[in-house]
Design an enzyme around this catalytic site. Structure first.
Site, PDB file in Angstrom:
ATOM      1  CE  LYS A 135      59.042  65.582  56.565  1.00 55.99           C
ATOM      2  NZ  LYS A 135      57.647  65.078  56.350  1.00 55.99           N
ATOM      3  CG  PHE A 176      52.042  60.043  49.321  1.00 59.26           C
ATOM      4  CD1 PHE A 176      51.517  58.912  48.698  1.00 59.26           C
ATOM      5  CD2 PHE A 176      51.807  61.277  48.742  1.00 59.26           C
ATOM      6  CE1 PHE A 176      50.787  59.020  47.521  1.00 59.26           C
ATOM      7  CE2 PHE A 176      51.080  61.397  47.562  1.00 59.26           C
ATOM      8  CZ  PHE A 176      50.578  60.258  46.949  1.00 59.26           C
ATOM      9  CB  SER A 217      54.143  68.690  45.284  1.00 64.16           C
ATOM     10  OG  SER A 217      54.408  69.498  46.417  1.00 64.16           O
ATOM     11  CB  CYS A 265      57.350  61.374  39.952  1.00 66.89           C
ATOM     12  SG  CYS A 265      58.792  60.328  40.021  1.00 66.89           S
TER      13      CYS A 265
HETATM   14  P1  NAD Z   1      54.483  66.906  49.067  1.00 67.15           P
HETATM   15  O1  NAD Z   1      55.235  67.948  48.345  1.00 67.15           O
HETATM   16  O2  NAD Z   1      53.126  67.237  49.567  1.00 67.15           O
HETATM   17  O3  NAD Z   1      55.304  66.407  50.350  1.00 67.15           O
HETATM   18  C1  NAD Z   1      56.658  66.031  50.247  1.00 67.15           C
HETATM   19  C2  NAD Z   1      57.337  66.295  51.591  1.00 67.15           C
HETATM   20  O4  NAD Z   1      57.251  67.692  51.899  1.00 67.15           O
HETATM   21  C3  NAD Z   1      56.680  65.551  52.747  1.00 67.15           C
HETATM   22  O5  NAD Z   1      57.690  65.011  53.567  1.00 67.15           O
HETATM   23  C4  NAD Z   1      55.849  66.617  53.462  1.00 67.15           C
HETATM   24  O6  NAD Z   1      55.788  66.416  54.855  1.00 67.15           O
HETATM   25  C5  NAD Z   1      56.602  67.910  53.160  1.00 67.15           C
HETATM   26  N1  NAD Z   1      55.718  69.077  52.988  1.00 67.15           N
HETATM   27  C6  NAD Z   1      54.432  69.094  52.545  1.00 67.15           C
HETATM   28  N2  NAD Z   1      53.978  70.358  52.464  1.00 67.15           N
HETATM   29  C7  NAD Z   1      54.988  71.172  52.883  1.00 67.15           C
HETATM   30  C8  NAD Z   1      55.150  72.588  53.010  1.00 67.15           C
HETATM   31  N3  NAD Z   1      54.162  73.415  52.722  1.00 67.15           N
HETATM   32  N4  NAD Z   1      56.335  73.058  53.429  1.00 67.15           N
HETATM   33  C9  NAD Z   1      57.357  72.228  53.720  1.00 67.15           C
HETATM   34  N5  NAD Z   1      57.261  70.875  53.625  1.00 67.15           N
HETATM   35  C10 NAD Z   1      56.100  70.352  53.207  1.00 67.15           C
HETATM   36  O7  NAD Z   1      54.449  65.624  48.105  1.00 67.15           O
HETATM   37  P2  NAD Z   1      53.664  64.260  48.333  1.00 67.15           P
HETATM   38  O8  NAD Z   1      52.209  64.525  48.174  1.00 67.15           O
HETATM   39  O9  NAD Z   1      54.130  63.581  49.568  1.00 67.15           O
HETATM   40  O10 NAD Z   1      54.216  63.401  47.101  1.00 67.15           O
HETATM   41  C11 NAD Z   1      53.672  63.452  45.814  1.00 67.15           C
HETATM   42  C12 NAD Z   1      54.448  64.400  44.924  1.00 67.15           C
HETATM   43  O11 NAD Z   1      55.808  64.002  44.878  1.00 67.15           O
HETATM   44  C13 NAD Z   1      53.968  64.387  43.493  1.00 67.15           C
HETATM   45  O12 NAD Z   1      53.958  65.710  43.033  1.00 67.15           O
HETATM   46  C14 NAD Z   1      55.024  63.578  42.771  1.00 67.15           C
HETATM   47  O13 NAD Z   1      55.173  63.845  41.395  1.00 67.15           O
HETATM   48  C15 NAD Z   1      56.240  63.966  43.522  1.00 67.15           C
HETATM   49  N6  NAD Z   1      57.313  63.006  43.347  1.00 67.15           N
HETATM   50  C16 NAD Z   1      58.319  63.353  42.513  1.00 67.15           C
HETATM   51  C17 NAD Z   1      59.343  62.464  42.266  1.00 67.15           C
HETATM   52  C18 NAD Z   1      60.441  62.814  41.306  1.00 67.15           C
HETATM   53  O14 NAD Z   1      61.360  62.040  41.179  1.00 67.15           O
HETATM   54  N7  NAD Z   1      60.400  63.955  40.639  1.00 67.15           N
HETATM   55  C19 NAD Z   1      59.347  61.214  42.898  1.00 67.15           C
HETATM   56  C20 NAD Z   1      58.317  60.904  43.781  1.00 67.15           C
HETATM   57  C21 NAD Z   1      57.288  61.814  43.994  1.00 67.15           C
END
Ligand code: NAD
Length: 486
Positions: free
Chosen positions: A175, A151, A228, A283
């Site tokens: 997605k 997000f 995450s 991040c």
């Molecule tokens: P998230 O992991 O909750 O969601 C990411 C994606 O996974 C979304 O599209 C969501 O629909 C899907 N998702 C959520 N739960 C799921 C599950 N149980 N099974 C399968 N798919 C699932 O992350 P978020 O809250 O959208 O984003 C924030 C996180 O992203 C933070 O931890 C941040 O550090 C990380 N992030 C990392 C980077 C990087 O470069 N390392 C960059 C941006 C964000």
């Protein structure tokens, strides 16, 4: 300000379609109001998108790369032309400030520009390996690929993968995060306007169900994921167990190591901006500051800088009510365990936007390495200050993190900076830089539990992820006679 958007749709074969078996409300985090709805798709929707992408791949993969990138030259112009509108949309669906949203879209432009340079970078190799026999190597696309986004950067993170993978000849299914799906519909519209053939780019919306379907789908060759660490592990294991390529970027806990000789103003500005930019939901955000020795003067200046950061003005909201509650809980727990709150962002609210999800800037001193706030990803505008007696103790604290996205050192000593650069356990290192994001053509990717998979997600490293090598051996001249290999 107009905050109502049409319902979000899936985008398959160049058309917006209303599939998905249920819908979810999309809220504007700035005021908590509903601004749209998003379909939650299932396997049948994905099957349709994969069919469309596989059909388009037959032609797109054979278009020479110099022609493929022409679409991205057009697309870059469209991004520039629509910069204000796209930034406003990102601001409203994500909650970051307009200026931060604009910087995000500008980064998408830079990523698109990099894709336009790919014909200059991927080259090929050719050598006459024996009389009349030539071997050549070419980078070829891998097929239908998927990109799963978080997000926090609704516009930029999709651009980490779309321009490079498509310019390299793949067809993509995106997605987006179900919390911020509106930008992806605009991306689809603009790619079509730029001349991208139908089916080359598709959007399938949804949550966990569609992510699992992507990991399982036999028609998808590679999956990139950003989100995450918890979900990155699930996606990496599931996609690779289905024999797909996968790069999965996870969460972060970035440490800024501040030495007593650091330039006070530059350090204070950088620390405050890094922990609070995009409401701490980057991040690459500074989450822990390790103060080495006597740094009280610098901490006082950080407090002064933090007080200038005002919710609703130069600080946006966090994404959901749950995120606000989670962040505030970390602060309260740290306080109970003896940490000292120097600036308290709990219970922030913005007049006229009382339904918004705001957390004010928070500076906490005397955090100890065993506290949850020191170890876990908080993802809010919060900096935890951990005190260390010397550089080696500071490095030990940084190294003990399970994550490894970024680490920075603030000092005026080149020798001290070098010592820490060599020992920090993170993929992206800063020296006197609060947010050490590498810019194109340098690639983006962390270490440890901040990234699973071999390649980085952007830059030159991503070429390896989005392509496979074709090795061709040819011989045309019979007079070269037979040798040992042909
Ligand atoms: P998230 O992991 O909750 O969601 C990411 C994606 O996974 C979304 O599209 C969501 O629909 C899907 N998702 C959520 N739960 C799921 C599950 N149980 N099974 C399968 N798919 C699932 O992350 P978020 O809250 O959208 O984003 C924030 C996180 O992203 C933070 O931890 C941040 O550090 C990380 N992030 C990392 C980077 C990087 O470069 N390392 C960059 C941006 C964000």
């Amino acid at each position: 300000m107009e905050t109502k958007y049409p319902e979000v749709k899936n985008y398959i074969s160049g058309s917006f379609t209303k599939n998905g078996h249920k819908t979810m409300d999309v809220l504007c985090p700035l005021d908590g109001k509903v601004i749209s709805t998003v379909p939650l798709s299932g396997k049948a929707d994905l099957d349709e998108a994969v069919r469309s992408a596989a059909e388009a791949y037959q032609k797109w993969s054979l278009v020479p790369i110099k022609e493929r990138v022409q679409v991205f030259y057009n697309y870059k112009t469209l991004l520039e032309k629509n910069l204000t509108e796209l930034s406003e949309l990102t601001h409203i669906e994500n909650g970051k400030t307009f200026e931060e949203a604009k910087a995000e879209v500008e980064k998408s432009i830079e990523l698109t520009e990099f894709a336009c340079s790919l014909p200059q970078l991927i080259g090929g190799e050719l050598l006459e390996v024996s009389a009349g026999v030539e071997c050549r190597i070419e980078h070829k696309p891998i097929g239908v690929v998927a990109s799963i986004a978080p997000f926090n950067f609704p516009h930029m993170v999709p651009h980490w993968t779309i321009p490079n993978s498509i310019a390299l000849g793949n067809c993509m299914i995106l997605k987006p995060s179900e919390h911020v799906p509106i930008s992806s519909n605009r991306i689809a519209e603009m790619l079509k306007e730029a001349g991208l053939p139908d089916g080359v780019f598709n959007v399938v919306n949804g949550d966990r169900e569609i992510v699992e379907a992507i990991c399982d789908h036999p028609g998808i060759a590679a999956v990139s994921f950003v989100g995450s660490t918890k979900v990155a592990k699930i996606v990496y294991k599931r996609a690779t167990s289905n024999l797909k390529r996968c790069v999965a970027l996870g969460g972060a806990k970035n440490h800024l190591i501040v030495l007593p000789d650091a330039h006070p103003e530059m350090t204070a500005n950088n620390v405050a901006a890094s922990m609070s930019g995009c409401a701490g939901q980057r991040c690459m955000a500074a989450s822990a500051m390790v103060g080495v020795g006597e740094v009280d003067g610098i901490i006082e200046m950080i407090v002064e800088e933090a007080k200038k950061i005002l919710p609703g003005k130069n600080l946006g909201s966090v994404i959901t009510k749950e995120a606000k509650e989670r962040i505030e809980k970390y602060i309260s727990e740290a306080e109970k365990q003896g940490a000292k709150i120097l600036v308290d962002g709990r219970s922030a609210s913005v007049e006229g936007s009382e339904g918004g999800f705001y957390v004010g800037p928070t500076v906490i001193d005397f955090v100890t390495p065993d506290m949850a706030i020191a170890k876990e990803e908080v993802f809010g505008p919060v900096i935890s200050i951990i005190r260390a007696k010397d550089i080696d103790e500071a490095i030990k604290i940084e190294n003990s993190s399970e994550y490894g996205n970024a680490a920075s050192v603030f000092t005026q000593s080149g020798a001290a900076a070098r010592y820490i650069m060599d020992r920090a356990s993170a993929g992206m290192i800063g020296v006197n830089i609060g947010v050490p994001v590498p810019r194109e053509p340098f690639s983006f990717g962390g270490w440890n539990e901040s990234k699973f998979g071999v390649c980085d997600i952007t830059g030159k490293s991503s070429i390896e992820f989005w392509t496979q090598l074709k090795k061709t051996t040819t011989k045309w001249n019979p007079e070269a006679k037979k040798n040992w290999m042909s």
